[in-house]
Structure formats: C-alpha cells, structure tokens
Design an enzyme around this catalytic site. Sequence first.
Site, PDB file in Angstrom:
ATOM      1  N   SER A   1       0.866  -1.485  -0.203  1.00 58.40           N
ATOM      2  CA  SER A   1       0.135  -0.135   0.006  1.00 58.40           C
ATOM      3  C   SER A   1       1.060   1.126   0.106  1.00 58.40           C
ATOM      4  O   SER A   1       2.167   1.035   0.168  1.00 58.40           O
ATOM      5  CB  SER A   1      -0.468  -0.400   0.912  1.00 58.40           C
ATOM      6  OG  SER A   1      -1.423  -1.175   1.462  1.00 58.40           O
TER       7      SER A   1
ATOM      8  N   SER B   1      -3.298  -3.392  -2.538  1.00 56.71           N
ATOM      9  CA  SER B   1      -2.759  -2.244  -2.374  1.00 56.71           C
ATOM     10  C   SER B   1      -3.839  -1.020  -1.771  1.00 56.71           C
ATOM     11  O   SER B   1      -4.521  -0.590  -2.366  1.00 56.71           O
ATOM     12  CB  SER B   1      -1.925  -1.610  -3.593  1.00 56.71           C
ATOM     13  OG  SER B   1      -1.241  -0.550  -2.639  1.00 56.71           O
TER      14      SER B   1
ATOM     15  N   ASP C   1      -4.102   2.838  -2.261  1.00 55.05           N
ATOM     16  CA  ASP C   1      -3.031   3.739  -2.254  1.00 55.05           C
ATOM     17  C   ASP C   1      -3.930   4.604  -2.648  1.00 55.05           C
ATOM     18  O   ASP C   1      -4.840   5.130  -2.752  1.00 55.05           O
ATOM     19  CB  ASP C   1      -3.674   3.270  -3.583  1.00 55.05           C
ATOM     20  CG  ASP C   1      -2.365   1.947  -4.190  1.00 55.05           C
ATOM     21  OD1 ASP C   1      -1.415   1.943  -2.537  1.00 55.05           O
ATOM     22  OD2 ASP C   1      -1.853   2.013  -5.182  1.00 55.05           O
TER      23      ASP C   1
END
Lengths: 359, 359, 359, 359
Positions: free
Chosen positions: D235, D273, D275
């Site tokens: 991440s 992830s 983000d």
Amino acid sequence: MVEQLPTIAQWGIGIGALPTGPMNSITDVQGVTVGHVTLAVDHVQTGVTAIKPHSGNLFRDKVPAAVHVINGFGKSVGLVQVAELGVLETPILLTNTFSVAAATEGLLDYTLAQSPEIGISTGTINPVVCECNDSYLNDIRGRHVTRTHAVEALHDCSQEVIQGSVGAGRGMSCFGWKGGIGSSSRYVQIESNAYTLGALVLSNFGDPAWLCLDGQPLSALAPQGNAASSEDKGSVIVVLATDMPCSSRQLGRLAKRAVVGLARTGSYIGHGSGDIVVAFSTAQTIPHTPRGVAEPYLSVHEEHLAHGFPAVAWAVEEAVWNSLACARSVVGRAGHVRHGISGMRDEILRRRARGHSTL
Amino acid sequence: MVEQLPTIAQWGIGIGALPTGPMNSITDVQGVTVGHVTLAVDHVQTGVTAIKPHSGNLFRDKVPAAVHVINGFGKSVGLVQVAELGVLETPILLTNTFSVAAATEGLLDYTLAQSPEIGISTGTINPVVCECNDSYLNDIRGRHVTRTHAVEALHDCSQEVIQGSVGAGRGMSCFGWKGGIGSSSRYVQIESNAYTLGALVLSNFGDPAWLCLDGQPLSALAPQGNAASSEDKGSVIVVLATDMPCSSRQLGRLAKRAVVGLARTGSYIGHGSGDIVVAFSTAQTIPHTPRGVAEPYLSVHEEHLAHGFPAVAWAVEEAVWNSLACARSVVGRAGHVRHGISGMRDEILRRRARGHSTL
Amino acid sequence: MVEQLPTIAQWGIGIGALPTGPMNSITDVQGVTVGHVTLAVDHVQTGVTAIKPHSGNLFRDKVPAAVHVINGFGKSVGLVQVAELGVLETPILLTNTFSVAAATEGLLDYTLAQSPEIGISTGTINPVVCECNDSYLNDIRGRHVTRTHAVEALHDCSQEVIQGSVGAGRGMSCFGWKGGIGSSSRYVQIESNAYTLGALVLSNFGDPAWLCLDGQPLSALAPQGNAASSEDKGSVIVVLATDMPCSSRQLGRLAKRAVVGLARTGSYIGHGSGDIVVAFSTAQTIPHTPRGVAEPYLSVHEEHLAHGFPAVAWAVEEAVWNSLACARSVVGRAGHVRHGISGMRDEILRRRARGHSTL
Amino acid sequence: MVEQLPTIAQWGIGIGALPTGPMNSITDVQGVTVGHVTLAVDHVQTGVTAIKPHSGNLFRDKVPAAVHVINGFGKSVGLVQVAELGVLETPILLTNTFSVAAATEGLLDYTLAQSPEIGISTGTINPVVCECNDSYLNDIRGRHVTRTHAVEALHDCSQEVIQGSVGAGRGMSCFGWKGGIGSSSRYVQIESNAYTLGALVLSNFGDPAWLCLDGQPLSALAPQGNAASSEDKGSVIVVLATDMPCSSRQLGRLAKRAVVGLARTGSYIGHGSGDIVVAFSTAQTIPHTPRGVAEPYLSVHEEHLAHGFPAVAWAVEEAVWNSLACARSVVGRAGHVRHGISGMRDEILRRRARGHSTL
C-alpha cells in the site's frame, strides 16, 4: 491507401514485459474490430474511429463494461449509463469534441436500423461516443463530421487497425508531435489459460517538455518554434478490450491502471484534458431480454485479475507510442503543422541504445 | 429479558406490498443472524449489534457486498474496501460513534482467532463497523463499549432479532422519540423463484415535525418540551441482506433504494447525519483463495433485480417504524429522556383508521 | 396559447413548509429564465425546454454547479465535466432521449455564435443536455427535434414558466398520467438573509400503484385499461437553482436531497430510469479567464446549507405534482393516450379533505 | 537519535522541475508539523506518524481537504466524511493496518481533551487514520501500537521531518527494499505569488522488477533471495499539503495527480494495495461554528491550479525515493530482513551518470 509507418515494436522497442498478440493491437482480442473515416482536406483534418466489441447485435447481446474518468474535462457521452448498468450496448465511436452529436446521430442510425424494437416495444439505447479536441489542426467549429461518416466508420470495421493520423486521430497532437490512433496488446497468463488484453488510444495530450520513451526522457527533441503549448493540455481516450471473464467492477479496476501507462509516457494529467477509459470484456454477453431468472457469469478471481494490471499499463504506454510513431505529419487549419515523430526515430534509438548500455 | 414491544405488523399495519418472511426480519434470509450487547446503567446507554451473513468463516468465504453513502457525515469503517472489492469479509458491527475503535478491536480479536493465517501467510482483513451518535442519552465520551462487548455481540448472534432499545440502538433517538434497532423483510417473486430481502436499521435521525407512518403525518404527536432538535440530525445505518444472486454492482443498486424508505418515514437526509447502507447477498460465497482460473457466479437479470427495489423501500420503512414501535423509553445521561412511541399507538391507529376511511 | 391549468397551489394545496417565491417557480431565483418549443402534431409529441442560469454569456461567466445521478439509466450529456470542474458553462436543455444530439447541435450553434473565441483561441465548451424517453406518446425514432428547435427554445426563455404538456414535457408520462414540466420554489431563511431555491422537473416516472399527494395514497385513482406499465419506469430530470452562495460540493449536497421529493410522490427509483439532478447557484459567477491569482467566493456555512435540504425536498415534490396538475391530456403515437390528472382534482381534494380531518 | 541517511537531493538527484522548499519536506508548508513514535524491538517493528495541518484546535478551525482512493484495498478511516464535507478536523495519523483502532483511540483522547464540547454541546469528531500492512517485518497480529503511542506521536510534531524507517514507516517495504516515510516539496509560482506544495508518503508498495529512478530502470539491482514478492502488493499513503487557496474539489484534483508520481517510481497500482491520498490546504480555516451567514473563501483559478499538477507528481515521486534512500535496513519478525537501498547509492548514481551522458 498510404502505407502505415512502423510501430515502435517495428523500431525494435518493447515496453514492459509479457508477449504481445499476433497483431499487437486491440483486435487481437477475438471478435473486436476497428474502422476509420478520415477527413483530410485543407483546414478539415478530423474523422471518426469505431470500435466494435463483437460483430453481432450489441443491443441484444451486450458486453460487460466499465468506464473510468481520470480527468473529467471532457464531453464524452454514454458514460453515466455504463457506470450504472455495467454493460456496453453500442460500438464505441471516437471523434472530435464538436462532432460528438453527429457521431451520436450516426450511431443511432446504425443501431436503430439493426433493432427495430428500440423505442417501440422496448426502451432506448445508450450510444457511447468519446472525443478529443483537435482544434489546433482542424476547423473544429465547422463540425465537418456527419452522421454518415459515423456510419461509414462502423461499416469500415475490420481486424486490421490502421494507426497514426487516421480516423478520429487525424487532427490530434501529442507532446507537441502529431498524435492520433495507436494500439497494442498483451497476453496475460493465468495458470493454464492465456487471455488477451488490448488497448486502443486516441492521443491528444502531453507537455513536450516531459515526453518519455520507456523511461528515456526525450524533451531535448521537443518540437521548437510552433504553437506547442508548454502545458499538458488536450485529452486522451483509452479503450481496453479483453477476453478475460470479468465483472464490470473488475473491468473498472483494469481501467484504473491505464493512467500508469499515460504517466510513463510523460503525462501528469493536465487540467484541460478529458482523460477517459472505457473497458469491456468479450468473454460473455449479457442478453437484453432475460432468458431465465438468473444466469451464470464467469469471473476470474481477484488475485488473477491482478495479472492484468501491468498488462494494461504496458499496452497503454505502447499504444500511445504507436500513435506517435505511426503518425504522419499534418498541415491543417491556419497553416498549423504537427510533425510526425518518426523522423526522429534514429535519434531516439541512438539515445536509447546509449541509455541501455548503462543497464 | 424484558419482552419485546409489538412491531407495527403486530399493530396491524403493513407497509407497501409484498409478503413478509416468517419472522419479518433480516434473519428471514437464510443463514443471517443478529446479536446484541446492551449497556444500560445510568448515563451509560449504549451497546453493540452484530450481523453475520453466514455462520462460517467469512474471511475464507466472503459474500458479495456493496455500500452506499446517502450522506457521508459519518465515521463508519471498512467502506472503502467493500466498494473496491465488492465483498464483505467480516460480520458487520454497529455501535456508537466513539466506540467504533473498540468494536474494531473486538472484531479483529474474533476474526484473527478464526483465521491464524491472517497477517502471517496471507494479507490482513477489513473490519466493517458502522455507527450513530447516541450522545443525547449516552455518555459517549466515556467510550464504555469494550472490545469484549464486541466479541460478546458476535457470540450472541442468533436467528431471533430483538428490536428496539437494544444493542447499538440502546441510546439512539428517532424523530424525537426513542429509536434503535428495527428489522423487516419481504419476499420478492421472480418468475418461479421466491427470494427474500431483509433490512435491519439502526435509527437515529429525523426531525420530529415530519414523522410519517405510511403517508400519515404524525407531527401533531411530536414530543414536546425536551431537547429534541427541530432539525433532522443524527444518522441511520441500514443493513440489507438477500438470497437473490447479485453482483456487487447490483447490490449497490439495491442499496440506493434504501433512501426511499427513509424519505417515506419523514427524513429529508439531514446535514449532520451519517446515512450509510451496507448490502450483501448470501446466494453464493467468494473464496479468499482461488480455486481455479475463473468461477461461475449467478446474477439475476437487471430487469428482475428491479423487483427488489420497492421491496427495499418498504422493508426499510417498516424497519425504521419497528425501531420506534419496539423501543422502550430510556432515561440516560444528564437525565435526558426519550420516550417510546408505543405509548402513542392507540392515537396513531385512530388517526390512521380515519385516514383510511378516506380511501 | 392555451391557458395553463392550475398548479396544486392553485388547488389550495401546500407541500411541506416554507414560503414559496412570488411565481412559485424556478424563475423566482433572480436571473433564471425558462423557454420551450413544443411539437404536437399527430405522432410527434415532443419538444425542448431550456433553462438559463443568467442572461449573459455563460461560457465567459460560468456558475457553480453540481450533478447528482440518482439512477444512471439515462443518456444525459455534459455531466462528467460538471462533476470535474464544478461549473455550468451553457444553458441546460431538456428533450427526448433520441434528440439529445440535435439539442446539442443547437446548443453549440447558440454558444459558438455568442463566443467566437471557442475552439480558436481558447478551448471547447461543455453542452449540458438532459433527457427522458417519451416513446409511449411520441415517435421517438423519428428524431423530430432539430437543432433549430433547440435554438428557438433558448430564445424563448423568459421569467414565465409554462408548466404541463409543453416543451420537453410534451410526450412524458408520470404515474400512468400525463407528466411533463413542473416547477416550484421555496424561501430559505438563514439568519437575516432570505434566499430562494427553485426546482424544475421533467417528469416521466412512477408506478401508478404508488402515487401519493402529500402522503395521501392515490392508487385507487390509477388510470385503467391503457398500456400503463405496472413498474416504475421512465426517468426524471430535476434542475435546482438557488441564489444561496454555495460551492459546487455544497450544490451536490443540495442535489442529493431531490430524491426525497421524488420518494414522497411515490417513486422507488425504478430500474429503467435516468434520474438525474443538476444544481447551480446564481450568487456569483466564475470567469473563464483568470482575473488574478485567487478570487474570493462566498459560501454559506455547512450548518446553514442544511436549511436548504427540506426546501429541496418540498420544491421537488411540488414541482412533480405541478407537472401532473398542469398537464393536459395528450393523444400521440399509435393512438396512445395519457390523461391529465386535473380531471381528478375534485376527487383528490375530497380524499385529502377527509384525510386531513384526521389530523 | 541516529542520524538520518541522505535524501536523493543529497545524492545530487532532482526529480522533474520546480524549486523545492528550504527543507524539501511537507513542513515547508507554513504551519504543518510531523511527529513519530517508533517501536523497534525484535519482532515489533512498527509505529505511528502524525501530520498536523496547523498547531491550533483543528476541530474548531478546520482546513479544506479532499481524499482520493487510487486503489481501495485499504482500511483507512475517516475518508467518507472528508469526501462529504470537504474538511479535515483532526490531525492525520499513519500506522499499521491492525493498529488503526488504537491510533483512533489515541486521536480521540487527544481531540476530546482539546475540545470538551465534543459529544456534549456539539456533535462528534471524525478521526482520520491511514495505514499500510507491515506484517513482513512486524508482528502485526500483536497490535503493539497503543493509544498512548498515538498521543505521543501527536505531541512529537515539529517542523523537522525524520524520514526512512521511522514512525509508521518502521516496518514497511517498498520495491523489495526497506520503505517507510519520505517527504518532498515544490514551489508553485502563480503569477506573482509563490505557493508551496508538500508531500509525505508512507511507502509500502512496488514490484522489485519495476523500480525506476527518474526514468532509469533499476530492476537489475532488485534484492535477491528473500521473500520479496514478485507482485506489486502492499500500500501507499500520500499526504499532500499546500498553502494555495483551494476548494475541496480543487484539492481532490491535486490528489488525483499523486498516482503519476507513484507510476514514475514503477508502480502499476497492484491489486492488494490501499493507495490513498489525503490533501489539505492551509490557506484558510473553516470555523466549526458559523460566524455569519456566508463567508468569503479564496480559490485559485482552475487554470492556475493546473500549475500544481506536475508539482504533485514530482513531489510524490521524490518523497517515495526519499522513503527508500533514508531507510536503514531492518530485521524483524521471523528474522525477515529488508535492506536499505542506500547501500546501492554509488551503483545507482553510476548507472544514472551513464544514462545521462546520453541526453
């Protein structure tokens, strides 16, 4: 027909990893076809490009689809319904900003002729038309694209994808160079299955100071002395096709990775840019009329879907570069000129070779 | 345990159309269970409510899910990942705004104990905890809910849904009356298949001047002389469950109809309100670990899905009313009182009877 | 011109609370004007409606705006850019689904004539055109609206809002009755300032079984024996105007409350419906060309904004009802008929009077 | 305190263009401060990082803010309300995934102590806590971060930003190397005004095969023989601060450009992830309690805002690289090791020098 200029694969350059399909274009995805109408007389430098997910009646047999708006400074039509229902029910047309209405009319002509039930015994249809602003080279206010041109582009569709200054790409600019239509594809291996993912772009974006090829900065080559903006203006439309079985949510996740490919060419997603992605899967169709209560749809597991993410990034990056490499120079409105970057090929390859000697 | 006060169905009132399930609650959806922990001593009037989509290991066998934010003035956790991946991988906990962290800890305790692989050989887990602000009746700053309470609520889960001033609903207010937990369900017939759709609400919203029962305005009965705000403040959490086979996109479309049920009770979606909907389908599970390349998932046709839309509206409206009808009066923090509306039942039924004589 | 049928205020009915403006229409917001072109010959029952936020050059002096998609089964254009940039730079046109392209052409004709710089020395323009499907009464496949009609509607704009079976509303249906154009307004008092909020709807939605007037169910009056669908199909466009100083984010919050007004008329947001809201503020304009580095914009405090929320709900509910009350019956395509509900006025008022005796 | 390793600017490398602020960190934006608590004993390799937009009472004087979810596989809290209201009302905390709840408790302790009115005479508060998964190096299941650590990080805030394996970054990995906390800033000149834009990242993403430095591929240096995934997992949290006067919508547009910086380091936005971008402006505050009906807020013109877009891309790219360059190697859980990339500095510079000789 003038021969197409070489793609960057023909220059000897590969982007990222993964094998490309046999044609290295969006039509490597089985059933997908592409057609163009190009208008190229004096100040009229524009056109229409059509992408068909399959050759049947798309209204009756829809494909799962998604849209992703990277930057919403754009006038594309049909995105709201794709987002709600997760299907595409017409081919996709690309054209210039002020010809969206004409292209919509043509797309309606085409689809209403195919399906006499529309607007009579069933509902209406959602045309999808995307656009970029080609006003630097084209007399965009003249609205020279007609509904007939749109229908012609639909009838022109074939497996061969002509790239460069053609169709909707005729008047487009990219990083101060001539942009237009580009395409590329990748195989995505998931366990024992090989899927294909293809991208087609209409490129009309990019600040000349920041163009990159596979990481190599090319700003030193930036065209001089013309009206090239020093800003990242313009737009880009990305169409993604795959035969991977995906839900619309999953197609949306693929679509969100297109921005990586754009960023790798040097985009920082300029303000005045309609950066729009439309993604569809050909793996299965969704009938307009229910065939039963519930139907089974295949979906790849989310962890498998992830294999498609770098494929999207690389196919989009290569498609943008093909739109540059294949584009012949165009002189248009008010004597404005955009040069094809192909004239710089040797210089670009020289720089790249030296760069690579460092690896 | 004190007996539950009658629901509005027990008052003799039906909302909208469509038959209800046998328990007229969210647990009519096969496999769904609900549990509560209630804290009710002096200024501590709060609790936790748990909703389990199935009794197995939800991390390993996730359910398709969606969230819809009607108004985002709220502090729920876990919504971002549900929106991205379209699955729910923990039970849902409801509690007060400042106990979200404690409930999250408890939910982690519970799920980490179930799945020793989490955070070791596989990734982490996405706890979903939603909340309303019960500070009028409860010492919310005291954060009296502990992680242990959260685990207890999870272990309390059963098919029986206690409604009213219980669990997370203990300290909630609704239209100036005592609110809390309410539930309802509807059968949705699609051709030869009967599906169940259930709603559970945590009600904590509503301007006393605009309460309606099935169209009948009840503002004349609004509680007087207390600190009831004249604004539509507070929040509401709506959990929707169904055994209809739906994609997460389709669950999102169901979730968007919850607002209709809220509007029919008199809400105009106040500013200071976290109005959040979480919807899931129990028709099939999605494995954490891929079992193959692609798997078939059933989806109802979009036109069939539409049959669920009024069902959502009515189930939510009735669930809000059950949260009112079943709620006993509570005296809490600083001597604040919220009265149960059940004391007004005869008056409400009288008004309704006269209103109905007009139809 | 045939005289307009009475609005529900003229029937003696008020919705919700708050005073209405002097005209009880969207044009109570200073500067806003509305125009129509109506096509009403045999199977052609359609038209165009134009809404102008101000009478100047909207491209050069834009207004803050927002869009909200309640249900995205619709083909409106221009929404993506409004969402990105938070401004409206053309008048809003309403028409039938297949005339969106023609209306777009007309809107381009009109705006390009006003601003010769567009597409030459500055960028392009984002036309906003919204639509509903009038194919029950209108030969929608014939695409009878021309770009000239669109320009005429723009030139027809005045402070007077003709309501009912006019303009884009000519061929629309609502709860099995004749729908069309309706409007209403409310004053919103914030401390010592009185602001105006107006709504205009193009109504084309609603399941006849669930029509309500201010809480009173009217299903018993539902039109019989015609092809009225028993589903909530169709669409509705809501345009909101206010002179409250609002950011586009705040306008988006106002727009989200329109669904409350729709729900109160009996909508459950049907599947096949494009339910779209466009909201703008006339309190200040935003120049196309920067006048300096940064400019001050007024915004009401978020807690004050909340006073506008019930105003939106009530203005929309009343606007829908005015679209019904003012609509004359129309016979159109294939002999299809939609009756104006005004013939039921006495019966509706009788039922309402009896219902009110219960309060 | 161990001295911080050199940033890439100290290596002699600049990213993109535009001058950096005096500290080349997010705290170049006047008033912004950053603090850390680092836990680094055996298998406990984690921590908390705090970012304060200003040193006052942020609940009473909020700052305009926006969030952007690049990929939603993450468990951050508080994002929904920032999206709705466009303000940040607490400092931002960063920590590991399973310590979000503890950090939230600490943030509540801190803010409730500052504002005794919260939950009593006014509403609640929206804590913003973002996270990455540090389970490769850290015993994440142990949940070693306490609420006290969170409060300590808030009290540790100063203008000095320690970068590398500190605070929340202690256990993070990036492209197979040791990641963590990095920061950078840019001046953005708009006419005669110089604004500052700063980025701080918590880096925990990246496929080792695709790491780039300013276009130079560094895959040949990828760490071998450890458990480094060959996928882009993990991440990244990006916090953006600016003193440019911006609406929340405009901050959202800045936030959307962070992905360009990430892509330029080699990310293709992996599946697993979270983000997440949070952006705020310090140019003006928004009072919790209304001071009047409407207040003036400055906004830069949209065309001026565009100057900030490349600044975001470059500051984020440089911040990620600083998180790598400044990170010391860490040995953690189960003997897992992540090496700091600083040991490769000479090799990286050598490759870069040869690459540059080609320009």
